[in-house]
Scaffold this motif. Structure first.
Motif, PDB file in Angstrom:
ATOM      1  N   PRO A 108       3.913   4.064   5.792  1.00 17.47           N
ATOM      2  CA  PRO A 108       2.533   3.617   5.943  1.00 17.47           C
ATOM      3  C   PRO A 108       2.333   2.769   7.205  1.00 17.47           C
ATOM      4  CG  PRO A 108       3.632   2.250   4.319  1.00 17.47           C
ATOM      5  CD  PRO A 108       4.611   3.327   4.697  1.00 17.47           C
ATOM      6  N   ALA A 111      -1.254  -2.602   8.957  1.00 14.07           N
ATOM      7  CA  ALA A 111      -2.590  -2.978   9.397  1.00 14.07           C
ATOM      8  C   ALA A 111      -2.548  -3.741  10.715  1.00 14.07           C
ATOM      9  CB  ALA A 111      -3.274  -3.816   8.319  1.00 14.07           C
ATOM     10  N   LEU A 143     -10.837  -0.140  -0.444  1.00 14.42           N
ATOM     11  CA  LEU A 143      -9.423  -0.311  -0.115  1.00 14.42           C
ATOM     12  C   LEU A 143      -9.192  -0.203   1.392  1.00 14.42           C
ATOM     13  CD1 LEU A 143      -7.694   1.494  -3.099  1.00 14.42           C
ATOM     14  CD2 LEU A 143      -8.082  -0.945  -2.747  1.00 14.42           C
ATOM     15  N   LEU A 144      -9.937   0.649   2.067  1.00 13.13           N
ATOM     16  CA  LEU A 144      -9.841   0.700   3.529  1.00 13.13           C
ATOM     17  C   LEU A 144     -10.285  -0.635   4.126  1.00 13.13           C
ATOM     18  CD1 LEU A 144      -9.334   2.204   6.176  1.00 13.13           C
ATOM     19  CD2 LEU A 144     -11.674   3.120   6.015  1.00 13.13           C
ATOM     20  N   GLU A 146     -10.160  -3.540   2.682  1.00 14.87           N
ATOM     21  CA  GLU A 146      -9.131  -4.522   2.367  1.00 14.87           C
ATOM     22  C   GLU A 146      -7.965  -4.416   3.345  1.00 14.87           C
ATOM     23  OE1 GLU A 146      -6.038  -5.151  -1.329  1.00 14.87           O
ATOM     24  OE2 GLU A 146      -8.145  -4.786  -1.814  1.00 14.87           O
ATOM     25  N   TRP A 147      -7.566  -3.179   3.654  1.00 12.96           N
ATOM     26  CA  TRP A 147      -6.454  -2.962   4.584  1.00 12.96           C
ATOM     27  C   TRP A 147      -6.819  -3.450   5.981  1.00 12.96           C
ATOM     28  CZ3 TRP A 147      -5.920   0.854   8.622  1.00 12.96           C
ATOM     29  CH2 TRP A 147      -4.615   0.957   9.133  1.00 12.96           C
ATOM     30  N   SER A 150      -6.765  -7.169   6.113  1.00 10.07           N
ATOM     31  CA  SER A 150      -5.421  -7.735   6.055  1.00 10.07           C
ATOM     32  C   SER A 150      -4.771  -7.787   7.430  1.00 10.07           C
ATOM     33  CB  SER A 150      -4.541  -6.929   5.100  1.00 10.07           C
ATOM     34  OG  SER A 150      -4.188  -5.666   5.646  1.00 10.07           O
ATOM     35  N   CYS A 182     -10.789   8.236   5.269  1.00  8.42           N
ATOM     36  CA  CYS A 182     -10.088   7.988   4.014  1.00  8.42           C
ATOM     37  C   CYS A 182     -10.777   8.818   2.945  1.00  8.42           C
ATOM     38  CB  CYS A 182     -10.118   6.509   3.641  1.00  8.42           C
ATOM     39  SG  CYS A 182      -9.162   6.129   2.145  1.00  8.42           S
ATOM     40  N   THR A 203      -4.003   5.131  -0.112  1.00  9.38           N
ATOM     41  CA  THR A 203      -4.579   3.943  -0.742  1.00  9.38           C
ATOM     42  C   THR A 203      -3.599   3.341  -1.751  1.00  9.38           C
ATOM     43  OG1 THR A 203      -5.763   5.438  -2.255  1.00  9.38           O
ATOM     44  CG2 THR A 203      -7.003   4.512  -0.397  1.00  9.38           C
ATOM     45  N   ASP A 205      -0.648   2.719  -1.020  1.00 11.15           N
ATOM     46  CA  ASP A 205       0.113   1.741  -0.237  1.00 11.15           C
ATOM     47  C   ASP A 205      -0.624   0.404  -0.160  1.00 11.15           C
ATOM     48  OD1 ASP A 205       2.254   3.514   0.518  1.00 11.15           O
ATOM     49  OD2 ASP A 205       0.884   4.456   1.945  1.00 11.15           O
ATOM     50  N   ILE A 206      -1.926   0.419  -0.374  1.00 14.81           N
ATOM     51  CA  ILE A 206      -2.733  -0.800  -0.314  1.00 14.81           C
ATOM     52  C   ILE A 206      -2.770  -1.483  -1.687  1.00 14.81           C
ATOM     53  CG2 ILE A 206      -5.033  -1.722   0.223  1.00 14.81           C
ATOM     54  CD1 ILE A 206      -5.429   0.878   1.941  1.00 14.81           C
ATOM     55  N   TRP A 207      -3.043  -0.706  -2.713  1.00 15.69           N
ATOM     56  CA  TRP A 207      -3.004  -1.178  -4.093  1.00 15.69           C
ATOM     57  C   TRP A 207      -2.198  -0.149  -4.884  1.00 15.69           C
ATOM     58  CZ3 TRP A 207      -7.846  -1.719  -7.818  1.00 15.69           C
ATOM     59  CH2 TRP A 207      -7.409  -2.188  -9.059  1.00 15.69           C
TER      60      TRP A 207
END
Length: 357
Positions: A108, A111, A143-144, A146-147, A150, A182, A203, A205-207
């Motif tokens: 992954p 970010a 989620l995008l 959020e990434w 981050s 996404c 996603t 990988d994010i959550w």
């Protein structure tokens, strides 16, 4: 007089498989139901048909059920969510140019690496990249965001997020209308297999193991036709169990390729069911750390609604006065329990807990 058929909508995605399987393998019929599946090309169309009673139920974005419950987007309906159709299953795919700018990093993609590429781009006077998401109130969008955050990016300033229906993502990327997207599978795999872009992360990988789509019934339908709702939910749980058996994945891929994705290569359709992103031209498939799963023994949890409600609040997507209690309201683990009680116990019990955010 026979009751009218149950009208269930879906968007062509791999995680609509439980509905397709329940119909094709006779699980709906065995539960005493006549069902008509209605493929819809865009989430906005499906939402409106469900909200105004054209559809009785639908394969739905989890955050969309929350948005309708609190009136985000100007439309307010109290749906009934009777099960979660699966977990994970979405990919971020970038144009080759944008992926190159972020460096030769194996998925992954961190970010921070993506943020560095965007900052360098801004210093050159170039505009923020345009990235596609499937709907404003979607796991993909939240989620995008959020990434991106981050990595120190502002999703509303450092990128331009636009809505593109999932089946149009690969073409939009290939034609340069967007520089990444996404979306749920198999549309990320489709873009990669065509050579239009490169897989960056999922996603999951994010959550990890995040809840994805849900089965939702139109406002008031569960009150008017409780037996139908419970029977349909039980049939879909049975289909989820069938799908979660690895021995059935080749048959499931063939069924989806025929009924949902005609014209798409079988290998592309099969990739998500096998926990992979399809191979790029001359390359190999990429195996996902958090692959698509169908969660037949996982009831819909109000904690999921709380998670999406918090994301909507963070990004200013809630109307004034929106209440968390209203957001939780559509989640009906009681109806899932009634449906599951109609079936023999699954070998996969005990029921897993909601994954950590």
């Amino acid at each position: 007089m026979d009751a009218p058929p149950l009208r269930i909508g879906y968007v062509p995605l791999t995680d609509a498989a439980p509905l397709v399987v329940a119909d094709a393998l006779g699980f709906f019929a065995a539960a005493g139901l006549r069902v008509v599946l209605s493929p819809e090309r865009a989430w906005a169309t499906l939402r409106d048909k469900l909200a105004f009673g054209v559809l009785d139920a639908a394969h739905l974005l989890g955050p969309m059920a929350v948005a309708l419950a609190v009136g985000a987007g100007g439309l307010k309906r109290r749906l009934d969510v009777t099960l979660r159709l699966g977990r994970n299953g979405n990919c971020l795919v970038l144009s080759h140019a944008l992926a190159d700018a972020a460096g030769a990093v194996a998925p992954p993609l961190p970010a921070a690496a993506f943020a560095a590429a965007l900052h360098a781009r801004a210093e050159e006077g170039l505009p923020p990249p345009t990235l596609g998401v499937v709907f404003p109130h979607s796991s993909h969008n939240y989620l995008l965001r959020e990434w991106l955050a981050s990595g120190g990016l502002d999703p509303d300033h450092d990128a331009r997020l636009v809505v593109v229906p999932p089946p149009q993502m690969a073409r939009a990327l290939a034609e340069g209308a967007i520089e990444g997207f996404c979306a749920g599978e198999p549309w990320g795999s489709h873009a990669v297999a065509l050579g239009a872009g490169r897989y960056a992360l999922s996603t999951g990988d994010i959550w990890p193991d995040h809840p994805e789509k849900v089965l939702a019934f139109a406002e008031g339908f569960a009150l008017r036709a409780t037996d139908q709702v419970v029977a349909a939910t039980a049939a879909v749980i049975e289909a989820q169990r069938w799908l979660d058996d690895p021995a059935n994945r080749p048959a499931a891929a063939a069924l989806l390729a025929e009924r949902v994705f005609p014209g798409m290569p079988h290998a592309t359709v099969a990739a998500a069911l096998e926990g992979c992103v399809a191979a790029p031209p001359g390359g190999l498939p990429a195996r996902l750390a958090a692959p698509l799963g169908f969660d037949p023994d996982h009831p819909p949890s109000p904690a999921t609604a709380e998670r999406w409600f918090a994301a909507m609040r963070r990004w200013g997507h809630l109307p004034a006065g929106a209440a968390e209690d209203a957001a939780r309201g559509p989640w009906r683990p009681d109806l899932w329990q009634r449906a599951a009680a109609r079936l023999a116990p699954s070998a996969s019990t005990p029921i897993p807990q909601e994954p950590a955010a």
